[in-house]
Design a protein around this motif. Structure first.
Motif, mmCIF file in Angstrom:
data_model
loop_
_atom_site.group_PDB
_atom_site.id
_atom_site.type_symbol
_atom_site.label_atom_id
_atom_site.label_comp_id
_atom_site.label_asym_id
_atom_site.label_seq_id
_atom_site.Cartn_x
_atom_site.Cartn_y
_atom_site.Cartn_z
ATOM 1 N N ALA A 24 -32.278 -51.623 16.628
ATOM 2 C CA ALA A 24 -32.157 -53.174 16.245
ATOM 3 C C ALA A 24 -33.764 -53.340 15.803
ATOM 4 C CB ALA A 24 -32.534 -53.524 17.889
ATOM 5 N N ALA A 25 -34.634 -52.448 16.121
ATOM 6 C CA ALA A 25 -35.967 -52.450 15.620
ATOM 7 C C ALA A 25 -36.152 -51.903 14.032
ATOM 8 C CB ALA A 25 -37.140 -51.724 16.371
ATOM 9 N N LEU A 26 -35.311 -50.954 13.705
ATOM 10 C CA LEU A 26 -35.114 -50.599 12.592
ATOM 11 C C LEU A 26 -34.671 -51.521 11.471
ATOM 12 C CD1 LEU A 26 -35.056 -48.108 10.661
ATOM 13 C CD2 LEU A 26 -32.874 -47.389 11.413
ATOM 14 N N ASN A 27 -33.514 -52.355 11.997
ATOM 15 C CA ASN A 27 -32.917 -53.090 11.357
ATOM 16 C C ASN A 27 -33.801 -54.474 10.965
ATOM 17 O OD1 ASN A 27 -30.960 -55.102 9.996
ATOM 18 N ND2 ASN A 27 -29.373 -54.546 11.285
ATOM 19 N N LEU A 28 -34.517 -55.133 12.106
ATOM 20 C CA LEU A 28 -35.053 -56.338 11.973
ATOM 21 C C LEU A 28 -36.719 -55.855 11.312
ATOM 22 C CD1 LEU A 28 -34.198 -57.558 15.466
ATOM 23 C CD2 LEU A 28 -33.406 -58.363 13.219
ATOM 24 N N LEU A 29 -37.200 -54.848 11.422
ATOM 25 C CA LEU A 29 -38.573 -54.730 11.055
ATOM 26 C C LEU A 29 -38.803 -54.052 9.890
ATOM 27 C CD1 LEU A 29 -40.146 -53.830 14.723
ATOM 28 C CD2 LEU A 29 -39.936 -56.277 13.521
ATOM 29 N N LEU A 30 -37.906 -53.125 9.581
ATOM 30 C CA LEU A 30 -38.037 -52.230 8.358
ATOM 31 C C LEU A 30 -36.739 -52.483 7.369
ATOM 32 C CD1 LEU A 30 -39.369 -49.849 6.812
ATOM 33 C CD2 LEU A 30 -37.972 -48.283 8.023
ATOM 34 N N LEU A 31 -35.646 -52.564 7.628
ATOM 35 C CA LEU A 31 -34.559 -52.378 6.642
ATOM 36 C C LEU A 31 -34.828 -53.972 6.014
ATOM 37 C CD1 LEU A 31 -31.651 -50.724 8.193
ATOM 38 C CD2 LEU A 31 -33.142 -49.825 6.337
ATOM 39 N N ALA A 32 -35.012 -55.055 6.867
ATOM 40 C CA ALA A 32 -35.284 -56.374 6.194
ATOM 41 C C ALA A 32 -36.137 -56.627 5.126
ATOM 42 C CB ALA A 32 -35.561 -57.145 7.469
ATOM 43 N N ARG A 33 -37.066 -55.715 4.951
ATOM 44 C CA ARG A 33 -38.194 -55.617 3.931
ATOM 45 C C ARG A 33 -37.442 -54.622 2.961
ATOM 46 N NH1 ARG A 33 -43.755 -54.716 7.588
ATOM 47 N NH2 ARG A 33 -43.394 -56.810 8.709
#
Length: 252
Positions: A24-33
């Motif tokens: 969830a953190a990977l998706n929201l914090l990194l991949l979103a950018r």
């Protein structure tokens, strides 16, 4: 190592919860950018790119992880039921966490007909993998199932290319397409077929619960993968044939 000899608390579900949080953190914090401009023209495309990229991370991690676990503990290849290793238990727990997260992500953000197939697939996988991490048995069988993720690396890469507008005639796409089809046959069709046969051969060694869950899950997953293979095959071969036809029509 036998599961009965393993001491200490079973942290499988704790690791699964940590894994779900990490994805969830990977998706929201990194991949979103990292969403490319070619996939950022709508919320649906942005979500689809991020979801597929997250799936690609899981596939690389678990596909390579399954190969490593079999290399690290060769005896697990001989006994898929009663052999245990901490790395295999951790890997399957991490995969459970991913499927829980992805199930919720699909349910919240992509309530479409195509998603229901994936939700069914995730449910079947979760039933089998959860049984393995809770009982500490069937870990070898779970590792065999994770070999499917070797193909998923190319399958998800294909999807990312399509989202980003790659032409199916692009050399990179065509190379990935060939690798996708080849690994699909080896790591999905052949592997799932072998797993189905293994269930039938070892029926007497399994509990009624394990055999029932395994049989239902394998039937559903095998059917879904055959349909998926035909869709991919037709789509990419049709594109290749169209390209050849257009080339042949060009004046010399």
């Amino acid at each position: 190592m036998d599961p009965a000899s393993v001491t200490g608390p079973n942290l499988g579900m704790v690791h699964a919860a940590g894994s779900a949080s990490a994805f969830a953190a990977l998706n929201l914090l990194l991949l979103a950018r990292l969403v490319p401009k070619s996939a950022s023209h709508s919320f649906r495309q942005q979500w689809k790119w991020r979801n597929t990229a997250n799936s690609l991370v899981h596939s690389v991690l678990t596909g390579l992880g399954a190969l490593y676990c079999f290399w690290e503990t060769p005896i697990m290849r001989e006994d898929l039921i009663n052999k245990y290793s901490s790395s295999s238990h951790l890997l399957i727990s991490v995969s459970v966490g991913y499927f829980v997260y992805d199930f919720c992500d699909l349910l919240i953000n992509h309530r479409k007909r195509s998603s229901y197939e994936l939700l069914l697939h995730h449910t079947m996988v979760l039933m089998c993998f959860t049984l393995a991490i809770v009982t500490k048995h069937y870990l070898g069988y779970g590792l065999v199932a994770l070999l499917v993720e070797v193909n998923s690396v190319f399958l998800h890469t294909r999807q990312l290319m399509l989202i980003q507008g790659f032409s199916k005639n692009h050399l990179t796409y065509r190379i990935n397409s060939m690798l996708n089809i080849g690994t699909f046959v080896v790591f999905r069709i052949a592997t799932l077929g072998w797993m189905t046969r293994w269930l039938a051969v070892h029926k007497d060694e399994l509990t009624t619960t394990a055999f029932t869950i395994g049989s239902v899950a394998m039937s559903v997953v095998m059917l879904m993968n055959i349909v998926l293979f035909l869709r991919v095959l037709v789509a990419d071969l049709r594109a290749s044939q169209k390209s050849q036809d257009e080339t042949s029509k060009k004046p010399n």
